[in-house]
Design a protein around this motif. Structure first.
Motif, mmCIF file in Angstrom:
data_model
loop_
_atom_site.group_PDB
_atom_site.id
_atom_site.type_symbol
_atom_site.label_atom_id
_atom_site.label_comp_id
_atom_site.label_asym_id
_atom_site.label_seq_id
_atom_site.Cartn_x
_atom_site.Cartn_y
_atom_site.Cartn_z
ATOM 1 N N UNK A 29 0.788 -1.237 0.000
ATOM 2 C CA UNK A 29 0.000 0.000 0.000
ATOM 3 C C UNK A 29 0.817 1.282 0.000
ATOM 4 N N UNK A 30 2.124 1.181 0.204
ATOM 5 C CA UNK A 30 2.942 2.395 0.277
ATOM 6 C C UNK A 30 2.952 3.133 -1.072
ATOM 7 N N UNK A 31 3.290 2.388 -2.120
ATOM 8 C CA UNK A 31 3.360 3.000 -3.441
ATOM 9 C C UNK A 31 2.010 3.600 -3.829
ATOM 10 N N UNK A 32 0.975 2.877 -3.497
ATOM 11 C CA UNK A 32 -0.362 3.354 -3.844
ATOM 12 C C UNK A 32 -0.710 4.662 -3.130
ATOM 13 N N UNK A 33 -0.380 4.774 -1.854
ATOM 14 C CA UNK A 33 -0.713 6.008 -1.128
ATOM 15 C C UNK A 33 0.073 7.198 -1.690
ATOM 16 N N UNK A 34 1.278 6.938 -2.121
ATOM 17 C CA UNK A 34 2.100 8.039 -2.665
ATOM 18 C C UNK A 34 1.608 8.442 -4.057
ATOM 19 N N UNK A 35 1.361 7.457 -4.892
ATOM 20 C CA UNK A 35 0.929 7.800 -6.249
ATOM 21 C C UNK A 35 -0.454 8.457 -6.230
ATOM 22 N N UNK A 36 -1.250 8.114 -5.238
ATOM 23 C CA UNK A 36 -2.563 8.761 -5.113
ATOM 24 C C UNK A 36 -2.402 10.252 -4.833
ATOM 25 N N UNK A 37 -1.500 10.566 -3.924
ATOM 26 C CA UNK A 37 -1.252 11.990 -3.624
ATOM 27 C C UNK A 37 -0.793 12.726 -4.886
ATOM 28 N N UNK A 38 0.149 12.112 -5.611
ATOM 29 C CA UNK A 38 0.639 12.771 -6.836
ATOM 30 C C UNK A 38 -0.511 12.974 -7.823
ATOM 31 N N UNK A 39 -1.345 11.965 -7.946
ATOM 32 C CA UNK A 39 -2.470 12.065 -8.879
ATOM 33 C C UNK A 39 -3.418 13.178 -8.460
ATOM 34 N N UNK A 40 -3.655 13.293 -7.167
ATOM 35 C CA UNK A 40 -4.581 14.317 -6.687
ATOM 36 C C UNK A 40 -4.041 15.731 -6.937
ATOM 37 N N UNK A 41 -2.726 15.845 -7.050
ATOM 38 C CA UNK A 41 -2.146 17.161 -7.376
ATOM 39 C C UNK A 41 -1.844 17.288 -8.871
ATOM 40 N N UNK A 42 -2.394 16.359 -9.622
ATOM 41 C CA UNK A 42 -2.221 16.360 -11.081
ATOM 42 C C UNK A 42 -0.760 16.305 -11.527
ATOM 43 N N UNK A 43 0.005 15.552 -10.772
ATOM 44 C CA UNK A 43 1.414 15.359 -11.153
ATOM 45 C C UNK A 43 1.525 13.956 -11.733
ATOM 46 N N UNK A 44 1.934 13.851 -13.011
ATOM 47 C CA UNK A 44 1.956 12.515 -13.596
ATOM 48 C C UNK A 44 3.358 11.923 -13.526
#
Lengths: 436, 436
Positions: free
Chosen positions: A365-380
C-alpha cells in the motif's frame, strides 16, 4: 596608428594572464585588430608584486584612481572583483569617459543596471565577455551570433568548481565533502568555496545571460539559487540507473507569463552532449527559434582562458569606438528602448519535472498512497524505481520521476507525502530537465 | 531611423527562411540592431514562386542585376550558390558599392581572394557566417571571440549529410550505399550527393576556416579532399572495438613548416565530446593557445538555422557600416597587411596516426613481417587487434593503430606491406587524431 591604451585595475590571476597573452600574441592581435593594444598602466595594492609581473613595460601605481585620472588611458580593465570598491571604480572610470572591460559577474548581476545606464549616458562601452563562462565567447554568441532569434531557453554548466565536484562524485562514487577537499587540494575550489558550491556564482552568470537573452534588466535578487552541498552520492547513482546525469545548471527560460531564472542541481538525460561535459569545463546550451539548439563548450576559468575573453573585448572596443554609438552592440543585446519588463517568475510557478527519493516502509500500500497523492495534485509519473529492501531490512528506497509540473503543486504534494507514517525520512527532491 | 534595405538574390530554401525569420522576429531584431532590416527586393528566376513566398511585402524581379542597380539597396544577399553567375553578381554588387552577405562556401573557398580584394577596394563588407556550419556562429567565434589567441588547430564535423550517414552506419551496422539511400529519402542527402559524400563541401568550409585561423589566403586547390564513399561498416566496427568513432573531419592545423588542410574520415577517441555529435548536427573544435579547447555545436544546414547566420551578418553590417572601415572586422580575421604566406603542406608531409586493416594469411610470421616494415620506416605501433580466423578459414583481419607519423613515410611502408605475399587484399588505411 597609435596603440589603444589600456589601464589594468588589479593584476592577480586574470590580470597577469591578460598581460602575458597580450605580450605573447601582440603581433597576432595587432594583425587582427588593425591597431596595437598596449597596457600602459597597472594599479594594484601590491605594487611590488605588480612590478614583478610587468617589469618595465608600463607604469605601476598603488591607487586605481590614478589610472582613471590619466587622460591617456582609453580603456579601463577592472579585475578587482566584488561589489564594493570595484563598483565605485567602474562608475568613476565611466564618468571619466573611459570604456570599461570587466570580468566581474557579481558586480554586473547586482549593479548592472546602474552601470549600463551610466555608460549609455557617457557614450562609452562596458564589455564583459569574461564575466560568463571564461574563455567561451558566449556573450558574443548570444548578443550577436544569435541576434536573429527569439531565444527560448539557456541552460549552462557555468561553474567549473561544482562541475568538477559532480564529475568526481559520479566517477568515483565519493561523497560531497570528500571531493570538495580534493578539489581544494587541486586548486579547483577556493579555500572559501561558498559562492561556487552554493550556486551564487552560477546565478550571477545566469542572471547576466537572462538579461541578454530576453531583453530584461539584470535581477540577481529574483534568481532561485540552490547549490550542491546537500547532494548525495546515492542520488547520483540512482539517477544514473535511470539514465540521467546530475549537473548544476544555470537556467533562464521564457514562459508565457514570465521568465524562469534558477540555479539548481538538475537531472539531464545521459545521452545529451551537455551531460557529458566533465571536470572543470563549462558549456552553455541555447535553444532559439530559428537556429534550434546550439552549444558552446570550453574552459570557464583560469588565467589565460579568461584573458582570451578580456582581450576579445579590448579588440571589440577598439573596433566599435569609431562606430556611431547608437549602432554599437548594446550592453544587454537590446537597445535601451527595446528592453521589456517581463517579470521573473516566483519559484512556485516554475515548471520542471522532478526526481523524488523516498525512504519508505517496505509494506503493502505504500506505493499506492504516494501515487494517489501525486495524482490528486495532477502530477503525472514518468518512471518508478523500487529498490528491493536488503535482507532483514523493513525499509527501502522508492525513486519517482515525474513529468513536468509546477513547483508549487509539487511542494503541496511533498508536504502531504512527507506526513505519511510510511515515509520514514525527509524526501529528497531534485529537478529534471529534458533539454530538448 | 530608416530601415536598412536588403536585396535577396535567390529565394530558395535559405532565402525563404531568411524572409520568414526576418518577418517573424522583426521586433526582436530591430530591438537588438537599433534599426529595422527590410527585404526591399527579391530576384529569382522563378518570379511566380518568389512572389508566392514574399507576397506584396517587396518587389520581385527576374533579373538579379535589377537589384544590384537599385540605388536604394544597401546590402545584397547572394543565395544562388555555385561559382558561375554567383561570382559575377557578387563582384558586380561590390562594384556598385553594396555590402554583400553570402552563404556560398564554394564561391568563397575558390574565389575568395578576388572577392575580398574587390570589397576592400570599394570599402564594403562581405559577410559569410552562413557559409560555414550553418547557424553556429563559428566565423564570429574564430574571427572575434578568439581574437586574442594563436590558433593551433581546428577540427570540424562540418557536413551534416556525411555525419548523418556515418551515425547511421555505426548505430545500425549498415553499409554506405544503404544508408545513403535512406538519407536521400529523409532529405538529409541531395539527389546528387557528390559534393557532400566526396568531402568537397567540407573542404570548402575547412578552407575558409584555415584562412581565418592562420591569416593565409583561401586556397581550396591545396586542400586534401577525401570523402566517405569507400568507408566500410567493418572498419567502423573495428574502430569501435578499439575505442574510436569514425567522423568525416575538416582539419586545419598549424605545423612548424606550414599548414595542414585536409578532409578525410578520421578515427577519434569515443570519449571526446565531438565524437558524440550524431546525426546531421555539426560541431567545430578549436584549439588555441590562450583559451585552450573550445567547441561549437549546432545545426549546420536547413532554412532557418542558415537564415539565423545570414541575419546575424545583416545586423553586423548595419552596426559596422558606420565604423571607420579600417576598424571593421577584417574578412579573413587579419588585416590585409598582416596576412602571411605560410604554405599549405603537401599531403606527404602531413602528420597523423593511422588505422590499418590488412587481410592476411593466418600463418606464422605474418605479424612479424609487417611490424618489421613499420619499424624500418620509423612508424611506431600503438595497438594491434588480431582477429581469430573463422572456423576453416585460412585468412584473417589484422588491425594496427600507429602513433603519429608522416603520410609520406606511411605510403612507402604501405607499398611494401601490400607487396607481401601474405597480404591478401588491398590494405585499408584511415587516419586517426587524438584531438587533445
Amino acid at each position: 596608428m597609435n596603440p589603444i591604451k589600456v589601464g589594468l585595475l588589479g593584476i592577480g590571476t586574470v590580470g597577469g594572464g591578460t598581460f602575458q597573452v597580450l605580450r605573447r600574441n601582440q603581433e597576432e592581435i595587432r594583425g587582427r585588430a588593425g591597431r596595437g593594444i598596449e597596457i600602459a598602466m597597472v594599479a594594484d595594492l601590491d605594487v611590488e608584486r605588480a612590478r614583478s609581473i610587468v617589469g618595465d613595460a608600463c607604469t605601476v601605481v598603488g591607487d586605481a584612481r590614478e589610472v582613471i585620472a590619466n587622460p591617456e588611458i582609453d580603456i579601463v580593465v577592472e579585475l578587482i572583483g566584488g561589489y564594493g570598491i570595484a563598483r565605485t571604480l567602474v562608475l568613476d572610470a565611466i564618468k571619466a569617459g573611459k570604456h570599461v572591460v570587466t570580468a566581474n559577474k557579481a558586480l554586473l548581476a547586482v549593479h548592472g543596471s546602474e552601470i549600463f545606464a551610466a555608460a549609455r549616458e557617457q557614450g562609452v562601452m562596458v564589455a564583459f565577455e569574461a564575466a560568463v563562462a571564461g574563455g567561451i565567447p558566449i556573450i558574443k554568441a548570444l548578443r550577436e551570433g544569435l541576434t536573429a532569434n527569439r531565444i527560448e531557453w539557456i541552460a549552462g554548466i557555468i561553474n567549473g568548481t561544482t562541475n568538477f565536484i559532480l564529475s568526481e562524485m559520479r566517477s568515483k562514487g565519493l561523497d560531497f565533502g570528500t571531493v570538495l577537499k580534493e578539489a581544494q587540494r587541486l586548486g579547483y575550489a577556493e579555500a572559501d568555496p561558498t559562492f561556487d558550491i552554493e550556486g551564487v556564482d552560477a546565478a550571477h552568470k545566469a542572471t547576466i545571460m537572462s538579461a541578454i537573452a530576453f531583453g530584461i534588466p539584470v535581477q540577481f535578487d529574483q534568481a532561485h539559487v540552490e547549490g550542491i552541498t546537500a547532494l548525495q552520492a546515492t542520488d547520483i547513482k540512482y539517477a544514473e540507473q535511470l539514465g540521467y546525469r546530475i549537473k548544476l545548471l544555470g537556467i533562464a527560460r521564457r514562459r508565457e507569463n514570465g521568465i524562469e531564472l534558477r540555479v539548481h542541481p538538475t537531472l539531464i538525460p545521459a545521452g545529451r552532449l551537455i551531460a557529458n561535459v566533465e571536470g572543470a569545463m563549462n558549456a552553455v546550451l541555447v535553444q532559439a527559434d530559428a537556429v534550434g539548439t546550439t552549444l558552446y563548450y570550453g574552459k570557464g576559468a583560469g588565467a589565460e582562458p579568461t584573458a582570451s575573453a578580456v582581450i576579445a573585448d579590448l579588440v571589440d572596443i577598439t573596433r566599435l569606438a569609431t562606430a556611431d554609438p547608437d549602432h554599437r552592440v548594446p550592453h544587454l543585446a537590446f537597445q535601451p528602448d527595446a528592453m521589456n519588463d517581463t517579470p521573473i517568475l516566483p519559484m512556485d510557478q516554475v515548471q520542471t519535472a522532478f526526481y523524488l527519493r523516498l525512504r519508505v516502509a517496505d509494506q503493502a500500500g505504500v506505493l499506492s498512497s504516494i501515487t494517489t497523492i501525486l495524482a490528486e495534485h495532477e502530477i503525472s509519473i514518468d518512471a518508478v524505481l523500487q529498490r528491493e529492501s536488503a535482507e532483514g531490512e523493513s525499509q527501502t528506497d522508492l525513486i519517482i520521476l515525474t513529468h513536468d509540473t509546477r513547483e508549487g503543486r509539487m511542494r503541496e504534494a511533498l508536504a502531504r507525502m512527507q506526513a505519511l507514517p510510511t515515509v520514514l525520512a525527509p524526501i529528497v527532491k531534485l529537478r529534471k530537465e529534458e533539454l530538448a
